[in-house]
Design an enzyme around this catalytic site. Structure first.
Site, PDB file in Angstrom:
ATOM      1  N   ASP A  39       0.851  -1.204   0.000  1.00  0.00           N
ATOM      2  CA  ASP A  39       0.000   0.000   0.000  1.00  0.00           C
ATOM      3  C   ASP A  39       0.879   1.244   0.000  1.00  0.00           C
ATOM      4  O   ASP A  39       1.795   1.373   0.807  1.00  0.00           O
ATOM      5  CB  ASP A  39      -0.960   0.033   1.188  1.00  0.00           C
ATOM      6  CG  ASP A  39      -2.200   0.851   0.865  1.00  0.00           C
ATOM      7  OD1 ASP A  39      -3.286   0.261   0.714  1.00  0.00           O
ATOM      8  OD2 ASP A  39      -2.073   2.096   0.726  1.00  0.00           O
ATOM      9  N   ASN A 101      -5.672  -4.812  -6.598  1.00  0.00           N
ATOM     10  CA  ASN A 101      -6.778  -4.204  -5.857  1.00  0.00           C
ATOM     11  C   ASN A 101      -6.594  -2.698  -5.645  1.00  0.00           C
ATOM     12  O   ASN A 101      -7.573  -1.987  -5.433  1.00  0.00           O
ATOM     13  CB  ASN A 101      -6.898  -4.916  -4.498  1.00  0.00           C
ATOM     14  CG  ASN A 101      -7.799  -4.193  -3.536  1.00  0.00           C
ATOM     15  OD1 ASN A 101      -9.014  -4.292  -3.615  1.00  0.00           O
ATOM     16  ND2 ASN A 101      -7.216  -3.412  -2.612  1.00  0.00           N
ATOM     17  N   SER A 153     -15.103  -2.872 -11.913  1.00  0.00           N
ATOM     18  CA  SER A 153     -16.207  -2.191 -11.261  1.00  0.00           C
ATOM     19  C   SER A 153     -17.420  -2.145 -12.183  1.00  0.00           C
ATOM     20  O   SER A 153     -17.269  -1.957 -13.404  1.00  0.00           O
ATOM     21  CB  SER A 153     -15.810  -0.756 -10.901  1.00  0.00           C
ATOM     22  OG  SER A 153     -16.947  -0.036 -10.481  1.00  0.00           O
ATOM     23  N   TYR A 166     -12.423   6.355 -14.479  1.00  0.00           N
ATOM     24  CA  TYR A 166     -12.474   5.132 -13.660  1.00  0.00           C
ATOM     25  C   TYR A 166     -13.120   3.986 -14.441  1.00  0.00           C
ATOM     26  O   TYR A 166     -12.620   2.856 -14.459  1.00  0.00           O
ATOM     27  CB  TYR A 166     -13.275   5.472 -12.403  1.00  0.00           C
ATOM     28  CG  TYR A 166     -13.397   4.393 -11.365  1.00  0.00           C
ATOM     29  CD1 TYR A 166     -12.339   4.106 -10.501  1.00  0.00           C
ATOM     30  CD2 TYR A 166     -14.598   3.703 -11.197  1.00  0.00           C
ATOM     31  CE1 TYR A 166     -12.482   3.139  -9.522  1.00  0.00           C
ATOM     32  CE2 TYR A 166     -14.743   2.749 -10.217  1.00  0.00           C
ATOM     33  CZ  TYR A 166     -13.678   2.468  -9.372  1.00  0.00           C
ATOM     34  OH  TYR A 166     -13.827   1.520  -8.399  1.00  0.00           O
ATOM     35  N   GLY A 167     -14.214   4.280 -15.118  1.00  0.00           N
ATOM     36  CA  GLY A 167     -14.917   3.248 -15.888  1.00  0.00           C
ATOM     37  C   GLY A 167     -14.036   2.693 -17.002  1.00  0.00           C
ATOM     38  O   GLY A 167     -14.002   1.479 -17.249  1.00  0.00           O
ATOM     39  N   LYS A 170     -11.248   0.555 -15.360  1.00  0.00           N
ATOM     40  CA  LYS A 170     -11.764  -0.683 -14.771  1.00  0.00           C
ATOM     41  C   LYS A 170     -12.181  -1.691 -15.835  1.00  0.00           C
ATOM     42  O   LYS A 170     -12.137  -2.897 -15.605  1.00  0.00           O
ATOM     43  CB  LYS A 170     -12.952  -0.370 -13.855  1.00  0.00           C
ATOM     44  CG  LYS A 170     -12.555   0.309 -12.541  1.00  0.00           C
ATOM     45  CD  LYS A 170     -11.556  -0.522 -11.797  1.00  0.00           C
ATOM     46  CE  LYS A 170     -11.526  -0.257 -10.306  1.00  0.00           C
ATOM     47  NZ  LYS A 170     -10.400  -0.981  -9.664  1.00  0.00           N
ATOM     48  N   ARG A 201     -13.497   3.464   2.564  1.00  0.00           N
ATOM     49  CA  ARG A 201     -13.417   4.929   2.479  1.00  0.00           C
ATOM     50  C   ARG A 201     -13.876   5.411   1.096  1.00  0.00           C
ATOM     51  O   ARG A 201     -14.241   6.570   0.929  1.00  0.00           O
ATOM     52  CB  ARG A 201     -12.005   5.413   2.795  1.00  0.00           C
ATOM     53  CG  ARG A 201     -10.986   5.044   1.734  1.00  0.00           C
ATOM     54  CD  ARG A 201      -9.602   5.543   2.115  1.00  0.00           C
ATOM     55  NE  ARG A 201      -8.682   5.373   1.002  1.00  0.00           N
ATOM     56  CZ  ARG A 201      -7.406   5.722   1.040  1.00  0.00           C
ATOM     57  NH1 ARG A 201      -6.897   6.256   2.134  1.00  0.00           N
ATOM     58  NH2 ARG A 201      -6.636   5.551  -0.002  1.00  0.00           N
TER      59      ARG A 201
HETATM   60  P1  NAI Z   1      -9.730   1.873  -0.467  1.00  0.00           P
HETATM   61  O1  NAI Z   1      -9.472   3.298  -0.801  1.00  0.00           O
HETATM   62  O2  NAI Z   1      -9.965   1.522   0.954  1.00  0.00           O
HETATM   63  O3  NAI Z   1      -8.548   0.933  -0.986  1.00  0.00           O
HETATM   64  C1  NAI Z   1      -7.684   1.256  -2.023  1.00  0.00           C
HETATM   65  C2  NAI Z   1      -6.274   1.145  -1.503  1.00  0.00           C
HETATM   66  O4  NAI Z   1      -5.344   1.317  -2.593  1.00  0.00           O
HETATM   67  C3  NAI Z   1      -5.937   2.220  -0.473  1.00  0.00           C
HETATM   68  O5  NAI Z   1      -5.492   1.608   0.715  1.00  0.00           O
HETATM   69  C4  NAI Z   1      -4.858   3.050  -1.152  1.00  0.00           C
HETATM   70  O6  NAI Z   1      -3.894   3.575  -0.246  1.00  0.00           O
HETATM   71  C5  NAI Z   1      -4.251   2.049  -2.122  1.00  0.00           C
HETATM   72  N1  NAI Z   1      -3.569   2.703  -3.245  1.00  0.00           N
HETATM   73  C6  NAI Z   1      -3.991   3.768  -3.970  1.00  0.00           C
HETATM   74  N2  NAI Z   1      -3.109   4.064  -4.916  1.00  0.00           N
HETATM   75  C7  NAI Z   1      -2.099   3.177  -4.814  1.00  0.00           C
HETATM   76  C8  NAI Z   1      -0.898   2.944  -5.551  1.00  0.00           C
HETATM   77  N3  NAI Z   1      -0.551   3.735  -6.583  1.00  0.00           N
HETATM   78  N4  NAI Z   1      -0.100   1.927  -5.180  1.00  0.00           N
HETATM   79  C9  NAI Z   1      -0.431   1.129  -4.135  1.00  0.00           C
HETATM   80  N5  NAI Z   1      -1.553   1.304  -3.404  1.00  0.00           N
HETATM   81  C10 NAI Z   1      -2.370   2.312  -3.754  1.00  0.00           C
HETATM   82  O7  NAI Z   1     -10.978   1.430  -1.345  1.00  0.00           O
HETATM   83  P2  NAI Z   1     -11.642  -0.010  -1.598  1.00  0.00           P
HETATM   84  O8  NAI Z   1     -13.079   0.229  -1.695  1.00  0.00           O
HETATM   85  O9  NAI Z   1     -11.139  -1.010  -0.651  1.00  0.00           O
HETATM   86  O10 NAI Z   1     -11.135  -0.316  -3.071  1.00  0.00           O
HETATM   87  C11 NAI Z   1     -10.383  -1.468  -3.425  1.00  0.00           C
HETATM   88  C12 NAI Z   1     -10.532  -1.695  -4.914  1.00  0.00           C
HETATM   89  O11 NAI Z   1     -11.885  -2.059  -5.195  1.00  0.00           O
HETATM   90  C13 NAI Z   1     -10.247  -0.466  -5.767  1.00  0.00           C
HETATM   91  O12 NAI Z   1      -9.583  -0.856  -6.944  1.00  0.00           O
HETATM   92  C14 NAI Z   1     -11.626   0.045  -6.105  1.00  0.00           C
HETATM   93  O13 NAI Z   1     -11.640   0.814  -7.272  1.00  0.00           O
HETATM   94  C15 NAI Z   1     -12.387  -1.249  -6.231  1.00  0.00           C
HETATM   95  N6  NAI Z   1     -13.821  -1.120  -6.104  1.00  0.00           N
HETATM   96  C16 NAI Z   1     -14.378  -0.840  -4.891  1.00  0.00           C
HETATM   97  C17 NAI Z   1     -15.750  -0.733  -4.782  1.00  0.00           C
HETATM   98  C18 NAI Z   1     -16.399  -0.522  -3.472  1.00  0.00           C
HETATM   99  O14 NAI Z   1     -17.655  -0.581  -3.426  1.00  0.00           O
HETATM  100  N7  NAI Z   1     -15.663  -0.293  -2.382  1.00  0.00           N
HETATM  101  C19 NAI Z   1     -16.623  -0.830  -5.961  1.00  0.00           C
HETATM  102  C20 NAI Z   1     -15.938  -1.201  -7.172  1.00  0.00           C
HETATM  103  C21 NAI Z   1     -14.593  -1.326  -7.227  1.00  0.00           C
END
Ligand code: NAI
Length: 302
Positions: A39, A101, A153, A166-167, A170, A201
């Site tokens: 992360d 992820n 997504s 984003y779309g 993804k 978040r």
């Molecule tokens: P989140 O914001 O809690 O997790 C994303 C993590 O990626 C964060 O901890 C962030 O620090 C890390 N990150 C960001 N840029 C980075 C980089 N360049 N290198 C390494 N780490 C990096 O959000 P969430 O919801 O857990 O998202 C996880 C994945 O699921 C994402 O790809 C998001 O787009 C996808 N997603 C989530 C949905 C939801 O309902 N929560 C819906 C559809 C997709």
């Protein structure tokens, strides 16, 4: 059948410092998997960085008796991807599983979409999936074993207002998976994609607490873990997952409408037969470009 286990397996989980990635990391580690918790530690829009998020999850895994190591590289550069892989090799000697992820959001309507918002979102989601998976690929090929997850997504697969960047990013992952499922087949590398919904978040401002309570990331991770397991032979699948719901999503092709190519085809032919062209009745699901092209070649060979 016994429990699904990951003893002796090594996983890289990107963006595992919170949300879904953290949940995947805890679940895999609880079943014996050694985990690289990657992360960058930034904010939701990709700004800032730090080691605290990844370190905290590593501590949680260790406190529960599991094995994990932290990595703080951004996924969105080739050196970053290589260093994430190096972290896994230095700590655990191999890589069996990559869960792409990591993600950020920079939502804007298309009229207001600027180059920076486009590039950064494409970089983390799409190029990031390339940088990490590509660096791990030779190791998984050499070991003739690999399980890869892409996190897509519904915002891209089906559409969501204000998320063109984003779309696009993804949905690009699905294209990458469709090619890699063919290139990875003879090396026992299987790849699948999830389109999740979960409280994190990223979504906490979008839904009320009583709904968020029912969308715990823990409800997504069992599918991710199963898809990462040796038991799972599926490859090239896309799955909607969240809140206890699990369903296959697929790109399908309708029965089609054909005309002989011995005579010109007019715009009016298209207009008059558009309902048939548009039909999705009895669709088929081609496994690759050759299968997709079969109907075209069958028509020209008539
Ligand atoms: P989140 O914001 O809690 O997790 C994303 C993590 O990626 C964060 O901890 C962030 O620090 C890390 N990150 C960001 N840029 C980075 C980089 N360049 N290198 C390494 N780490 C990096 O959000 P969430 O919801 O857990 O998202 C996880 C994945 O699921 C994402 O790809 C998001 O787009 C996808 N997603 C989530 C949905 C939801 O309902 N929560 C819906 C559809 C997709």
């Amino acid at each position: 059948m016994g429990d699904v286990r990951f003893d002796g397996r090594v996983a890289i989980i990107t963006g595992a410092g919170g949300g879904l990635g953290r949940s995947h990391a805890l679940m895999l580690a609880s079943r014996g998997c050694k985990v690289v918790v990657n992360d960058l530690g930034g904010t939701l829009d990709g700004s800032g960085k730090g080691s605290a998020m990844a370190d905290k999850v590593v501590d949680e895994i260790k406190a529960a008796g599991g094995e994990a190591v932290a990595n703080y590289d951004g996924v969105d550069t080739v050196p970053g991807g290589q260093n994430i892989v190096k972290t896994a090799l230095d700590a655990f000697g191999k890589i069996d599983i990559v869960v792409n992820n990591a993600g950020i959001l920079k939502d804007k309507t298309f009229a207001k979409m600027d180059e920076d918002s486009w590039d950064k979102v494409i970089a983390v989601h799409m190029k990031g999936a390339f940088c990490v998976t590509n660096a791990a690929w030779p190791i998984m090929r050499d070991n003739a074993y690999g399980r890869v997850i892409f996190t897509s997504s519904a915002a891209g697969l089906f559409g969501n207002f204000g998320q063109a960047n984003y779309g696009a990013a993804k949905t690009a992952m699905v294209g990458m998976m469709n090619v890699l499922k063919l290139e990875g087949a003879k090396y026992n590398i299987k790849l699948n994609t999830i389109a999740p919904i979960a409280a994190s978040r990223m979504t906490e401002a979008l839904m009320p607490p009583q709904i968020l309570d029912k969308l715990k990331p823990d409800f997504v991770s069992p599918l991710v873990a199963y898809l990462c397991s040796e038991d799972c032979q599926e490859t090239g699948g896309i799955y909607s997952v969240g809140g206890g719901y699990f369903a296959r999503i697929a790109l399908m092709e309708g029965p089609g409408y054909t005309q002989p190519v011995t005579t010109p085809i007019s715009m009016e032919d298209i207009r008059d037969n558009f309902d048939k062209i548009n039909s999705l009745e009895n669709p088929r699901k081609p496994a690759n470009i050759s299968e997709e092209n079969q109907a075209i070649f069958a028509n020209i060979m008539k």
